[in-house]
Design an enzyme around this catalytic site. Structure first.
Site, mmCIF file in Angstrom:
data_model
loop_
_atom_site.group_PDB
_atom_site.id
_atom_site.type_symbol
_atom_site.label_atom_id
_atom_site.label_comp_id
_atom_site.label_asym_id
_atom_site.label_seq_id
_atom_site.Cartn_x
_atom_site.Cartn_y
_atom_site.Cartn_z
ATOM 1 N N GLU A 386 27.382 37.346 61.431
ATOM 2 C CA GLU A 386 28.278 38.389 62.025
ATOM 3 C C GLU A 386 27.888 38.662 63.277
ATOM 4 O O GLU A 386 28.337 40.037 63.775
ATOM 5 C CB GLU A 386 28.158 39.750 61.131
ATOM 6 C CG GLU A 386 28.417 39.267 59.472
ATOM 7 C CD GLU A 386 29.632 38.594 59.351
ATOM 8 O OE1 GLU A 386 30.751 38.670 60.022
ATOM 9 O OE2 GLU A 386 29.792 38.342 58.270
ATOM 10 N N ARG A 485 30.284 36.145 73.589
ATOM 11 C CA ARG A 485 31.445 35.846 73.377
ATOM 12 C C ARG A 485 32.691 36.058 74.622
ATOM 13 O O ARG A 485 32.592 37.248 75.009
ATOM 14 C CB ARG A 485 32.095 36.243 72.035
ATOM 15 C CG ARG A 485 33.652 35.503 71.855
ATOM 16 C CD ARG A 485 34.288 36.510 70.509
ATOM 17 N NE ARG A 485 34.521 38.088 70.602
ATOM 18 C CZ ARG A 485 35.579 38.328 71.209
ATOM 19 N NH1 ARG A 485 36.406 37.646 71.460
ATOM 20 N NH2 ARG A 485 35.809 39.704 71.303
ATOM 21 N N GLY A 502 50.737 34.230 66.356
ATOM 22 C CA GLY A 502 51.856 35.073 65.853
ATOM 23 C C GLY A 502 53.156 34.491 66.476
ATOM 24 O O GLY A 502 54.380 34.862 66.347
ATOM 25 N N ASP A 578 36.002 32.011 63.898
ATOM 26 C CA ASP A 578 35.734 31.529 62.797
ATOM 27 C C ASP A 578 36.344 30.178 62.554
ATOM 28 O O ASP A 578 37.500 29.950 63.038
ATOM 29 C CB ASP A 578 36.302 32.582 61.624
ATOM 30 C CG ASP A 578 35.410 33.792 61.437
ATOM 31 O OD1 ASP A 578 34.182 33.450 61.390
ATOM 32 O OD2 ASP A 578 35.834 34.819 61.009
ATOM 33 N N TRP A 631 29.707 41.634 65.824
ATOM 34 C CA TRP A 631 31.157 41.356 65.947
ATOM 35 C C TRP A 631 32.294 41.997 64.944
ATOM 36 O O TRP A 631 33.119 41.688 65.031
ATOM 37 C CB TRP A 631 31.518 40.035 66.230
ATOM 38 C CG TRP A 631 31.646 38.978 65.222
ATOM 39 C CD1 TRP A 631 31.334 39.025 63.830
ATOM 40 C CD2 TRP A 631 32.258 37.758 65.562
ATOM 41 N NE1 TRP A 631 31.770 37.910 63.230
ATOM 42 C CE2 TRP A 631 32.235 37.168 64.081
ATOM 43 C CE3 TRP A 631 32.795 37.099 66.233
ATOM 44 C CZ2 TRP A 631 32.870 35.793 63.886
ATOM 45 C CZ3 TRP A 631 33.405 35.741 66.208
ATOM 46 C CH2 TRP A 631 33.453 35.174 64.958
ATOM 47 N N ASP A 691 28.410 38.501 52.581
ATOM 48 C CA ASP A 691 29.783 38.263 52.131
ATOM 49 C C ASP A 691 29.968 39.347 51.102
ATOM 50 O O ASP A 691 31.366 39.634 50.885
ATOM 51 C CB ASP A 691 30.136 37.000 51.484
ATOM 52 C CG ASP A 691 29.858 35.954 52.360
ATOM 53 O OD1 ASP A 691 30.548 35.774 53.237
ATOM 54 O OD2 ASP A 691 28.719 35.036 52.085
ATOM 55 N N GLN A 700 39.888 42.461 49.888
ATOM 56 C CA GLN A 700 40.541 41.114 49.652
ATOM 57 C C GLN A 700 40.013 40.531 48.422
ATOM 58 O O GLN A 700 40.658 40.036 47.769
ATOM 59 C CB GLN A 700 40.101 40.315 50.832
ATOM 60 C CG GLN A 700 40.519 40.418 52.053
ATOM 61 C CD GLN A 700 42.070 40.356 52.230
ATOM 62 O OE1 GLN A 700 42.724 39.435 51.605
ATOM 63 N NE2 GLN A 700 42.763 41.357 52.954
#
Length: 761
Positions: A386, A485, A502, A578, A631, A691, A700
Site C-alpha cells: 500500500e 508516483r 471512463g 495496480d 497511497w 487484504d 466488497q
C-alpha cells in the site's frame, strides 16, 4: 483558456450544435484532444456562456437539460478562438501541446490569416534552426561545452528541419483548399539518430497482488479471484510483452509480483484449477451463442463468439506459449532484460501498523526468500504494501523503532515507491485523494468521509529520486532511494473524472449476463444506469485504445521536455498502478499498455527504463526525510485502521508477541516441533495480510475477509497451544492439515521471528 473550452469554440465555429452533440465529440472518434465526461463538458459550456463566448440562440430556456440546448459561438468567442489558435501556431517549441488542436480546428481562422501565420511560423523555425546549428558548431570545438550538449543540439536541428518541411506542407494545403483543408493531424516524428539522446526516463510500475485464496472458496470470493486475474490480466499482459519482444521493440517496465501471489500462481493445484476455469468460460460463452441466436439477438450472438475466442486464446497462450507457468514466463522477461520484477512483504502485511520489529523483519525475509527461489536472484527494489511508509520513532516504552528503510537496507533492498504527497508535501492528490474510477479503492471514497493527512510543503518532485534518511542514524548502508508516483500521468487511468477507462465505448465492468456472467455491455456514458447500458462493440473500443495511447505517449514526452527545461537533470516519470486495473477492471487496458510501450520505445525524447536501472545510471543527488504516509484514501493508514477494522489489530499484535515467545522457548527445534512452529509462522504471516482490513473497509467482501482472518487466527492459536503444551512431543497432524491449505513459503524458518525490538537486522 482551457483545452476543452478551446475545442468547444472550434466546433461551434463551423455550425451551431446541441449539447448532446458536443458531449459526443468528447467521447467518440479519434480526436487530438483529451476525452472528457459529460459533466466536465457541461461545466465548460456553462463557463463559456457566462463569459459571453457562447450563446443560446432563439431564446431557449436556460433551465433545459444542457444536452437539449442549442449552442452558438458569439463574435467575442470567435475573437478568443482566433487568439488561441494564433498563439498555438506561433509557438515553435517541439513540446507545445496546442498544435494538434490548432490543426483540427483550423477552420476557426480565415484562410488569409492562417496562410500568413503559417508563413511566419516557418520563418521563425528557420531562424531558430540556424541559431541552434550555430551554437552546436561552436560547442563542437569548445572545451567548455556541456557534456552531451552537441548531440542534443544536433537532434534539435533535425527536429526543426522536419518541422519546417511539415509547416511548408501545411501552407501548400491551405493555398489549394483554404482554411477548411484536410490537414495532416499527426506531427512528423523524427526517428532516433545515433547522436540523439533522450531527455528523460519513464517506467510503468505495475503492482500485481491478490490475497491468499488458494483452496479458499470459489465464486464470488475465493480462488476464482486468481483465475479471473490470470485470464484477464496476467496472461494477456505476458502475451502483449512477448509480442513486443518478438517484434524487436526495446521496451522496459517495472513489475511488482507480491510473494503471496507468486506462490499461488506457481502452485500446481492453482494452475490445474485455472485451466478448468478457462474451460468453463469457453463453455459458458459457447452456450450463449445459440441462446442469443434463437432470440434473434445478432450482436449478442457475435459478442458470445468474441468471448469464446478470447478465452480460447488465453488458454492456448497459457498452455502452449507459456507452458502453463506464469511465473517462469515473467522470469524469462527479467532474465532477458525487458522487465524488472520487484518484491514486496510476504503476505502484503501493512508494515507501519505491525507492533513488533520481528514481524517486519519476518515479512521481508520470507518475501525475499520466496523471490530468490522463484526468480533465481535477489531483488533490488520493493513495493511496500500500500506504499505505506513510516520513519523511525520512539515507542511508548522508549524503544527507538527503526525506519522501514533500515529494514530494507539490511536485506539489500535499495529502492521503494511512495505516494505523490510524501515527496511533494501538501494534501494527497489523485488516487490518495480518492479520485479513483475503477478498482476496489473506489469504494473507500464512496462509502466514507475520509480524514486527510496534509503534509508540510517541500521542494521535492516526483521527477527525481531521493536517498531516504528516516532517523537519527542517518543514511543507511547501502543507501535506500524513494521514488514518488507521478500523479499527472497516473490520473489518466485512475481518475474518476477524466481517466481513459471512463470512455463510453470501453467495456462496462459491473454489468454481467445473469446466466453466463459475461460482460456484454459498454460504459455508454457517465452516470448511465447499468440497466440502460448499450451493447459493447470491440471495434469501436479498438480505435479509442490507439487514440488514448497516442495521447498518453505525447503527454509523457511533453512532461519530460518541460522538466528538462526546468533544469531537473534527467527527470524520471514513474507511473504506478495496480496491475489488475488493466484487463480485469479496464478490459482494453492491456492492449493500451502495449500500444503505449510501442510508441515510447520509438520516441527520441523518452528512455524506457526500470526502477533499478534508472538509479544505477542516475544516482540520487539529494536526501529526504519521507513522512509517514500511504497511497490509501486520505494518504494515511485510515483505510486499514478505522472503526470498522480496529478490532483486528489487537489479536495481530498479541500473536506477534506470542510468536517471539515461541522462538525464545524453542530456539533450535527439530522434527515435528519444527514443522509445527514453521506452520505457526505461516499462519502469522497470513493473519497479518493487509487484504483483510482492506476488504472489510471497502465492503466488497467484508464477511469473507472476516472469516478468513478469523480462520488464520484460530489456526495460529491452536498451533501455538500445541507447541507450548507438548514441546518436542507435539503431534504434527494438525500442522499437516493446515499446510494442505496454507502451503506458502515452504522454506520458512520460524526463527526469523526472534525478538529484535529496536533492531532492523
Amino acid at each position: 483558456m482551457q483545452e476543452i473550452q478551446l475545442v468547444i469554440l472550434g466546433l461551434l465555429a463551423d455550425r451551431d450544435l446541441y449539447g448532446y452533440q458536443l458531449v459526443r465529440s468528447f467521447s467518440r472518434g479519434n480526436y487530438p484532444w483529451s476525452p472528457a465526461p459529460q459533466s466536465v463538458v457541461e461545466d465548460a459550456l456553462s463557463t463559456l456562456v457566462a463569459r459571453d463566448l457562447v450563446s443560446l440562440p432563439g431564446g431557449q430556456a436556460r433551465d433545459l437539460k444542457p444536452s437539449r440546448i442549442r449552442f452558438a459561438i458569439t463574435e467575442e468567442g470567435r475573437s478568443a478562438l482566433r487568439e488561441a489558435l494564433t498563439a498555438a501556431w506561433e509557438g515553435v517549441d517541439r513540446g507545445a501541446s496546442g498544435l494538434p488542436l490548432a490543426l483540427a480546428l483550423s477552420g476557426g481562422l480565415p484562410t488569409s490569416e492562417l496562410e500568413r501565420i503559417l508563413y511566419r511560423r516557418a520563418e521563425r523555425l528557420e531562424d531558430l534552426r540556424d541559431e541552434t546549428a550555430r551554437i552546436r558548431d561552436e560547442w563542437l570545438t569548445s572545451e567548455d561545452a556541456p557534456a552531451g550538449g552537441p548531440r542534443l543540439l544536433h537532434r534539435l536541428v533535425a527536429r526543426l528541419e522536419d518541422d519546417i518541411a511539415w509547416t511548408r506542407e501545411l501552407v501548400a494545403a491551405v493555398q489549394q483548399e483554404g482554411a477548411q483543408a484536410t490537414l495532416p493531424i499527426g506531427r512528423p516524428k523524427v526517428a532516433p539518430t545515433a547522436v540523439g539522446e533522450a531527455v528523460g526516463a519513464f517506467t510503468f510500475v505495475l503492482h500485481s497482488h491478490l490475497p491468499y485464496c488458494r483452496m479458499a472458496g470459489r465464486w464470488p470470493h475465493g480462488e476464482e479471484w486468481l483465475h479471473e486475474a490470470a485470464a484477464e490480466t496476467y496472461v494477456p499482459l505476458l502475451d502483449v510483452l512477448y509480442d513486443l519482444r518478438d517484434d524487436g521493440i526495446p521496451f522496459r517496465l517495472t513489475v511488482s509480483l507480491t510473494p503471496v501471489l507468486t506462490e499461488q500462481l506457481a502452485d500446481p493445484l492453482v494452475r490445474e484449477h485455472f485451466v478448468a476455469y478457462l474451460d468453463e468460460e469457453i463453455q459458458a460463452a459457447g452456450s450463449d451463442i445459440p441462446r442469443f441466436g434463437e432470440q434473434g439477438e445478432k450482436h449478442l450472438e457475435y459478442l458470445a463468439g468474441f468471448y469464446r475466442e478470447y478465452y480460447e486464446r488465453v488458454r492456448h497462450a497459457f498452455v502452449e506459449r507459456f507452458q502453463g507457468d506464469i511465473i517462469r514466463a515473467f522470469r524469462t522477461l527479467q532474465d532477458e532484460g525487458y522487465v524488472e520484477i520487484i518484491t514486496s512483504a510476504a503476505t502484503h502485511g501493512y508494515l507501519p501498523l505491525l507492533s513488533r520489529d520481528a514481524s517486519i523483519y519476518g515479512q521481508l525475509k520470507a518475501g525475499i526468500a520466496s523471490y530468490t527461489r522463484h526468480f533465481g536472484r535477489a531483488p533490488r527494489a520493493i513495493w511496500l504494501p500500500e506504499c505505506a511508509y513510516r520513519p523511525a520513532y520512539v515507542d511508548d516504552d522508549g524503544t527507538v523503532r527503526p525506519g522501514l528503510e533500515e529494514f530494507l537496507s539490511a536485506q539489500g533492498i535499495t529502492c521503494f515507491f511512495v505516494e505523490t504527497h510524501a515527496i511533494e508535501g501538501g494534501r494527497p492528490v489523485g488516487k490518495a485523494a480518492g479520485d479513483v474510477a475503477i478498482g476496489l479503492y473506489g469504494a473507500v471514497q464512496r462509502n466514507y468521509v475520509l480524514p486527510v493527512s496534509e503534509l508540510p510543503a517541500t521542494d521535492g518532485t516526483t521527477y527525481e529520486a531521493y536517498y531516504v534518511v528516516g532517523g537519527e542514524s542517518g543514511l543507511t548502508s547501502p543507501p535506500v532511494a524513494a521514488i514518488g508516483r507521478n500523479d499527472r500521468t497516473g490520473q489518466q487511468v485512475w481518475s474518476a473524472d477524466w481517466g481513459y477507462p471512463g470512455e463510453a465505448d470501453y467495456r462496462e465492468f459491473h454489468r454481467k449476463d445473469p446466466e453466463s456472467g459475461l460482460q456484454y455491455w459498454r460504459v455508454t456514458g457517465p452516470g448511465v444506469d447499468l440497466g440502460a447500458k448499450d451493447l459493447y462493440h470491440p471495434d469501436w473500443a479498438e480505435g479509442k485504445v490507439r487514440a488514448h495511447a497516442d495521447h498518453y505517449a505525447q503527454l509523457v514526452e511533453d512532461l519530460l521536455l518541460e522538466h528538462r527545461d526546468d533544469g531537473e537533470g534527467f527527470p524520471l516519470i514513474a507511473s504506478n498502478y495496480d496491475a489488475e486495473l488493466f484487463g480485469h477492471w479496464w478490459f482494453e487496458g492491456v492492449e493500451w499498455l502495449g500500444e503505449v510501450l510501442r510508441r515510447l520505445a520509438a520516441s527520441s525524447v523518452v528512455e524506457l527504463t526500470t526502477a533499478s536501472q534508472y538509479l544505477a545510471e542516475h544516482e540520487p543527488e539529494r536526501l529526504m526525510a519521507i513522512p509517514e504516509s500511504s497511497w490509501g484514501s486520505g494518504g494515511n493508514h485510515w483505510t486499514w485502521n478505522n472503526p470498522q477494522t480496529d478490532w483486528v489489530w489487537e489479536p495481530i499484535h498479541e500473536a506477534e508477541v506470542r510468536m517471539e515467545r515461541l522462538v525464545a522457548l524453542y530456539p533450535n527445534a527439530n522434527g515435528a516441533l519444527r514443522s509445527v512452529l514453521n506452520q505457526t509462522a505461516r499462519e502469522l504471516l497470513l493473519l497479518q495480510s493487509s487484504d483483510w482490513p482492506f476488504l472489510i473497509t471497502t465492503g466488497q467482501a467484508g464477511e469473507y475477509a472476516t472469516l478468513r482472518f478469523t480462520r488464520h487466527l484460530e489456526r495460529f492459536s491452536q498451533l501455538a497451544d500445541d507447541a507450548e503444551t507438548h514441546g518436542p512431543a507435539v503431534d504434527p497432524r494438525f500442522a499437516d492439515e493446515c499446510y494442505a491449505y496454507d502451503n506458502v513459503f515452504p522454506d520458512i524458518d520460524y526463527r526469523w521471528f526472534a525478538e529484535r525490538q529496536g533492531r532492523s537486522e
